[in-house]
Structures are given as structure tokens and as C-alpha cells.
Design a protein around this motif. Structure first.
Motif, PDB file in Angstrom:
ATOM      1  N   TYR A 460       0.815  -1.218  -0.035  1.00 11.40           N
ATOM      2  CA  TYR A 460      -0.009  -0.066  -0.124  1.00 11.40           C
ATOM      3  C   TYR A 460       0.869   1.308   0.163  1.00 11.40           C
ATOM      4  CZ  TYR A 460      -3.402  -3.391   1.135  1.00 11.40           C
ATOM      5  OH  TYR A 460      -4.180  -4.581   0.895  1.00 11.40           O
ATOM      6  N   ILE A 490      -0.799   5.032   0.687  1.00  7.28           N
ATOM      7  CA  ILE A 490      -1.880   5.583   0.454  1.00  7.28           C
ATOM      8  C   ILE A 490      -2.776   6.158   1.516  1.00  7.28           C
ATOM      9  CG2 ILE A 490      -2.399   4.128  -1.657  1.00  7.28           C
ATOM     10  CD1 ILE A 490      -4.241   2.525  -0.088  1.00  7.28           C
ATOM     11  N   PHE A 547       2.181   1.912  11.847  1.00  3.08           N
ATOM     12  CA  PHE A 547       1.439   0.747  12.859  1.00  3.08           C
ATOM     13  C   PHE A 547       2.394   0.788  14.044  1.00  3.08           C
ATOM     14  CE2 PHE A 547      -0.624  -0.559   8.931  1.00  3.08           C
ATOM     15  CZ  PHE A 547      -2.004  -0.830   9.349  1.00  3.08           C
TER      16      PHE A 547
HETATM   17  P1  ADP Z   1      -5.140  -7.477   2.892  1.00  4.61           P
HETATM   18  O1  ADP Z   1      -3.840  -6.739   2.883  1.00  4.61           O
HETATM   19  O2  ADP Z   1      -4.934  -8.983   2.469  1.00  4.61           O
HETATM   20  O3  ADP Z   1      -6.142  -6.835   2.247  1.00  4.61           O
HETATM   21  P2  ADP Z   1      -5.005  -6.965   5.634  1.00  4.61           P
HETATM   22  O4  ADP Z   1      -5.841  -7.668   6.851  1.00  4.61           O
HETATM   23  O5  ADP Z   1      -3.615  -6.956   5.824  1.00  4.61           O
HETATM   24  O6  ADP Z   1      -5.533  -7.538   4.370  1.00  4.61           O
HETATM   25  O7  ADP Z   1      -5.382  -5.373   5.669  1.00  4.61           O
HETATM   26  C1  ADP Z   1      -6.793  -4.927   5.636  1.00  4.61           C
HETATM   27  C2  ADP Z   1      -7.020  -3.878   4.894  1.00  4.61           C
HETATM   28  O8  ADP Z   1      -6.093  -2.539   5.436  1.00  4.61           O
HETATM   29  C3  ADP Z   1      -6.329  -3.842   3.638  1.00  4.61           C
HETATM   30  O9  ADP Z   1      -7.137  -4.374   2.778  1.00  4.61           O
HETATM   31  C4  ADP Z   1      -6.027  -2.259   3.196  1.00  4.61           C
HETATM   32  O10 ADP Z   1      -7.186  -1.747   3.027  1.00  4.61           O
HETATM   33  C5  ADP Z   1      -5.672  -1.812   4.642  1.00  4.61           C
HETATM   34  N1  ADP Z   1      -4.164  -1.808   4.727  1.00  4.61           N
HETATM   35  C6  ADP Z   1      -3.564  -2.393   5.533  1.00  4.61           C
HETATM   36  N2  ADP Z   1      -2.151  -1.959   5.619  1.00  4.61           N
HETATM   37  C7  ADP Z   1      -2.249  -0.919   5.133  1.00  4.61           C
HETATM   38  C8  ADP Z   1      -1.170   0.115   4.796  1.00  4.61           C
HETATM   39  N3  ADP Z   1       0.185  -0.003   5.079  1.00  4.61           N
HETATM   40  N4  ADP Z   1      -1.622   1.383   4.148  1.00  4.61           N
HETATM   41  C9  ADP Z   1      -2.710   1.550   3.459  1.00  4.61           C
HETATM   42  N5  ADP Z   1      -3.797   0.366   3.867  1.00  4.61           N
HETATM   43  C10 ADP Z   1      -3.553  -0.878   4.535  1.00  4.61           C
END
Ligand code: ADP
Length: 556
Positions: A460, A490, A547
């Protein structure tokens, strides 16, 4: 049962009782003091009356005796000398030695006053015939003396000399014949002045009565008798031929009026009573305040106890519920695990048969057929991924791995190595902080946390990002190590901060960027919580996401 009195009444009741009590004590003390003083004055009056009696009786007896002596001596000499000169000699001696006489006179056998001493003050009686005295009582007494030839004294009458007084007569008998009469004249006022000390006259109202007649008084109208009859003293005064009654009353100079007696003492006593009552009043007020405060505190304590007990009961209920929930969860996870496991077999079959279709009927399959087979194969793969992730999630906490101390930097490096091709492909710049600490936990799962977080960061960070950057570090916060993974990708809207940790939750923005199952962050959260830590994030759409997470640092 404790005495219960309503507040305003009790506030007045006790001080009022106290005032009545203390006030009564003060009045009793005051009365005692007055009585004591009255007794003293009465005793003083009695003593003074006795002294007056003794003095008047003593004086009059000695005067009578001296006159009697004079009468005897006068007739004793042989040949007799009834000369005027001899009389004057005798009278002078007696008068000089015994003050108090108004006059010493000789009366001839016919009752005419012939010689007087002192001449000046007795001039009015000179040549007066006692038989013709203006007062019949004097005449009667004198007549009796002549007849009985015995001493006698007249009642008190207005003297010719002046003032109220009495006469005494001694018959002078020689050779059986009356030679005349020796007369002693006494003025009552002179007797009193001679006998009594000045302070007695000043401090007492003196009244002398003969029969019922007042013959002397020094009392003036305003003198008063403050003690009324209580403080009066009476005495009988007797001397030859006379009987008087003395009435002695202390003047207000000696004994102030009742109303003024020790009045300051009474006022002082009453003031003390008022002060003590007020003190009691304030004391009661204080006590009531303390009592209220205590009751309030007791009420609060019992209320708190009640709440604590209710909380305890709730806690116990909650614990029971948690136990039930944990059992149900475990059951559910076992179920999910077995279902996921069972689902894998048909997928393998589907994939196997897709392969067989391609191999055996490859030439017969049209372009469209090929397209459908690809869709089927993608769906089967995605399903496999989902099942794998679900299996992974159900394993966490259920299957325990041995915990150990792991250098956090090693974990990061290992993960980055597997991600290296994608990092390079995207041209992401990765920076890792130096001196990352040791962490304690299940190495495999901790590596998975970093893998999921870093994979997301790479995913992302954004395809259109001109300078994609990822940063891994740790910092000290509230005596705790806080690890973080930051990207400038993003970003995430604040409303999704909690949602993204739920299973299968993918944000719309993510769907365009890359594929995913929506389980990665759920796995991360569960691993961190299993390690006694917590995870949270800071993010702004278009600017990037960080995070943060903590881990329990010590060995259990
Ligand atoms: P996945 O990545 O398989 O979709 P995750 O549980 O890891 O599922 O993440 C859930 C959702 O959180 C992602 O679909 C995304 O929309 C958002 N997300 C996770 N990490 C990020 C990040 N670093 N930046 C932006 N959005 C993120």
C-alpha cells in the motif's frame, strides 16, 4: 435507646438547661454570700449591743455608786459639815473623775434646789422646788424619797437644764433627821455620747426606750434598716432605779441595701453561666457537625461496599462468561480449522482436474474455454490462500511454539529478504533503525507480524508514489518499547482504524491496488495480543500509515 431530640430543639435545650443550672448555682452562691455577710453583720450588731449595754450599765452604776459614796461621806463627819464649800469640793471631784453628769445638786429638806454644780449648766434648776416640779412624775418620785428615805430615780422627763433626762435623789440623813437630798441629774444624750464610741454611733441606728417611750435616737429618717428586722439586736439595760430597752440597727453604711449586696458577684456568676451555656451550645453544634460528617462517611463507606460487592458479583459473572466464551471460541476455532482443512481437499481436486483438462484436452479447448479455465484456476488459488490464512489464524494461540529471546533486527532483515524482489520492483527505499532491542516471544509468529506489516507497507505504499519509503524502528514511551512500521503510502481514513483489524475487511482503496484476503492484520493483532501487547495506528489518506505495537518484554 439513645435519646433522640430534634436538631433545633436540642440546640436550645441543653444550653438552656445548662444556663438554668449554672444560673441557679450562681444565685445560690450569691445568696450564701449575702447570708454569710448578714450573719457577720448580725453578730457585729449583737456584739455592739452587748457592748453598749455593758458600757451604759457600767457607767451609770459607777456614777450612782459615786453619788451614793458622796452622800454617805457627807453625813459621816462629826461634827457634820454640810457647808456649800464641802459640797462643791465633793461635786467637783466626782464631776471631774466621772464624766457624764449633767448636774450634781443639793436640795434642801423642803425640796428647794440650793446648790448646783456645774453652776452654769444647772442654773435653770437653782432655787426650783422639786415638790413643785412641772412634771408630776418627778414630784411623785421625790415625794416617795422623802417618805421612804431611800434612793430613787425619776422617769425620763424634759430636764430644766435641757434635753431629756432623769434625776436621782439620795436622802442625806444625819442623827435621824433629813438634812437634804443629793441630786444627780443625767441627760440621756450625754450618757450616750460619753459611753459610746464614735464609730458605733456612725454605723448603728440606736434607739433607747424607757417603758414604751423613745428617750434617745441617733437614727435619721434615711438611715434605713437594710436587713429589716433580721439584723436588729435588742438589749435590756438595767442600773439602779432604771430599766431601758436598747434597739440597735445597722445603718446602710455598715450593710448596704439588699439590692446592692454583692450585685457584681451575681452579675459575674450569671455572665459565667451565659458563657458556659454558649460554650456548650457551640460544643453541641460541633458534635452535631462531627456526627453528621461521620454518618455521611459511614453512609458513603456502606454505599461503596455495596457497589464493590455488586462489582465483584459482576466480575465473577463476567469471568464465568469469559470461561464459557473461551471454551466456545476454542470449539469454534477447532471447527474452523477442521472445516478449512477439509475444504483444502476439494480445491486440490479442482486444481488437479483443471491441470488434467489442460493436459488431456488442451488442443480441443477454445479461447473462451481457456479463459474460463483461468478464472476457475484463479478462484481455486484464491480460495486456497483464504483457507491457508484462516488455518493460520486458527492456529495462533491454539498451537503454542516455544518462546525465546530474539533480536528484533534479525526478524526484520529475514522478512525483508523474502520481500526483496517486490521492494526492488517498486523501488521502495527501506530504512531500519539501528540498535533495535531484543524481543521475547514465539519467533515464528513474531516474524509473521513483521511479514504481514511489511508486506502491507510494500503493497500500500502506492503504485504512483514517486519516492516510496518504509521505515522500521522502536522508541521508548511510558517506560515501554514501542515498535513501528511506517510507510508514505495511500493511508487509511480514521473511520477504518478499528475495522481493518477484523477478518476479511479490505478497504475499497486497497482493492484496486493489490490482491489480499483481509486476514493479515487480524493475524497480526491476535499474535500481538497473545504476546501481551497492543497494536494501534496513525494514518492520513494520501500521506502514509504508521503501525505501532508493543510486546510484553520480560520472560513470563
Ligand atoms: P489484505 O492486505 O490481505 O487486504 P490485511 O488484513 O492485511 O488484508 O489488511 C486489511 C486492509 O487494511 C487492507 O485491505 C487495506 O485496505 C488496509 N491496509 C493494511 N495495511 C495498509 C497500509 N500500510 N496502508 C494502507 N492501507 C492498509
Amino acid at each position: 435507646m439513645p435519646l433522640k431530640i430534634s436538631m433545633p430543639f436540642s440546640r436550645l435545650f441543653f444550653p438552656l438547661i445548662a444556663f438554668l443550672l449554672f444560673g441557679s448555682v450562681a444565685v445560690v452562691l450569691w445568696q450564701n454570700q449575702n447570708r454569710h455577710e448578714r450573719e457577720l453583720v448580725l453578730r457585729h450588731t449583737e456584739t455592739s449591743a452587748e457592748q453598749i449595754r455593758i458600757r451604759i450599765e457600767g457607767m451609770m452604776k459607777s456614777r450612782m455608786a459615786s453619788l451614793e459614796l458622796l452622800a454617805e461621806r457627807w453625813v459621816e463627819r462629826t461634827p457634820p459639815d454640810f457647808s456649800r464649800m464641802r459640797f462643791v469640793q465633793f461635786a467637783q471631784t466626782i464631776h471631774d473623775h466621772y464624766p457624764g453628769f449633767k448636774g450634781i445638786n443639793w436640795i434642801d429638806p423642803d425640796g428647794v434646789v440650793r446648790w448646783v454644780f456645774p453652776a452654769k449648766s444647772n442654773e435653770p434648776v437653782l432655787d426650783k422646788n422639786v415638790h413643785q416640779h412641772r412634771d408630776s412624775r418627778v414630784r411623785d418620785v421625790f415625794q416617795g424619797v422623802g417618805e421612804n428615805l431611800r434612793y430613787a430615780a425619776t422617769p425620763c422627763v424634759e430636764l430644766y437644764q435641757e434635753g431629756l433626762g432623769f434625776d436621782t435623789f439620795w436622802p442625806l440623813i444625819f442623827a435621824g433627821k433629813v438634812q437634804g437630798y443629793l441630786n444627780g441629774a443625767f441627760q440621756v444624750e450625754l450618757i450616750v455620747d460619753t459611753c459610746l464610741a464614735r464609730d458605733v454611733l456612725k454605723n448603728f441606728g440606736i434607739r433607747l426606750y424607757e417603758a414604751d417611750r423613745l428617750i434617745y435616737t441617733n437614727a435619721k429618717p434615711g438611715d434605713g434598716n437594710p436587713g429589716k428586722d433580721l439584723l436588729r439586736a435588742f438589749r435590756e439595760i438595767n442600773f439602779p432605779g432604771k430599766s431601758w430597752r436598747l434597739d440597735l440597727v445597722p445603718k446602710t453604711t455598715l450593710y448596704p441595701s439588699i439590692s446592692a449586696q454583692n450585685f457584681p458577684l451575681l452579675i459575674f456568676g450569671l455572665t459565667i453561666s451565659v458563657i458556659l451555656s454558649l460554650l456548650l451550645h457551640f460544643l453541641i453544634q460541633r458534635m452535631q457537625m462531627y456526627r453528621q460528617a461521620r454518618d455521611h462517611a459511614l453512609h458513603e463507606i456502606s454505599e461503596r461496599k455495596r457497589v464493590e460487592e455488586a462489582l465483584k458479583r459482576n466480575e465473577q459473572k463476567l469471568e464465568a462468561l469469559l470461561t464459557v466464551l473461551a471454551a466456545k471460541n476454542a470449539e469454534l476455532e477447532t471447527f474452523v480449522y477442521s472445516v478449512s482443512h477439509d475444504l483444502k481437499t476439494p480445491i486440490v481436486t479442482i486444481e488437479g482436474f483443471i491441470g488434467a483438462l489442460r493436459e488431456d484436452f488442451g488442443a480441443l479447448i477454445t479461447k473462451d474455454g481457456e479463459k474460463y479455465l483461468n478464472y476457475m484456476s484463479d478462484a481455486a488459488r484464491k480460495m486456497e490462500l483464504l483457507i491457508n490464512d484462516l488455518l493460520e489464524l486458527s492456529r495462533i494461540g491454539r498451537l503454542t511454539v516455544k518462546k525465546s529471546e530474539v533480536p528484533f533486527a534479525d526478524l526484520v532483515r529475514e522478512v525483508l529478504k523474502t520481500l526483496q524482489p517486490r521492494i526492488e520492483e517498486r523501488g521502495v527505499q527501506v530504512s531500519i533503525a539501528e540498535n533495535l532491542p531484543l524481543v521475547y516471544g514465539e519467533r515464528k509468529y513474531l516474524a509473521q507480524v513483521m511479514e504481514n506489516l511489511l508486506t502491507n507497507a510494500v503493497k500500500y505504499v502506492g503504485k504512483e508514489n514517486p519516492s516510496p519509503r518504509i521505515e522500521v524502528g522502536a522508541r521508548e514511551q511510558d517506560d515501554q518499547k514501542v515498535f513501528f512500521v511506517r510507510d508514505n503510502g495511500i493511508g487509511i481514513e480514521k473511520i477504518y482504524f478499528d475495522k481493518i483489524f477484523e477478518v476479511f475487511q479490505r478497504l475499497p482503496s486497497a482493492k484496486n491496488i493489490s490482491e489480499g484476503t483481509g486476514i493479515g492484520l487480524a493475524i497480526v493483532k491476535r499474535i500481538i495480543e497473545n504476546h501481551g501487547g497492543r497494536i494501534w495506528l496513525e494514518s492520513e489518506p494520501g500521506k502514509g500509515t504508521t503501525f505501532f505495537f508493543t510486546l510484553k518484554e520480560t520472560k513470563d
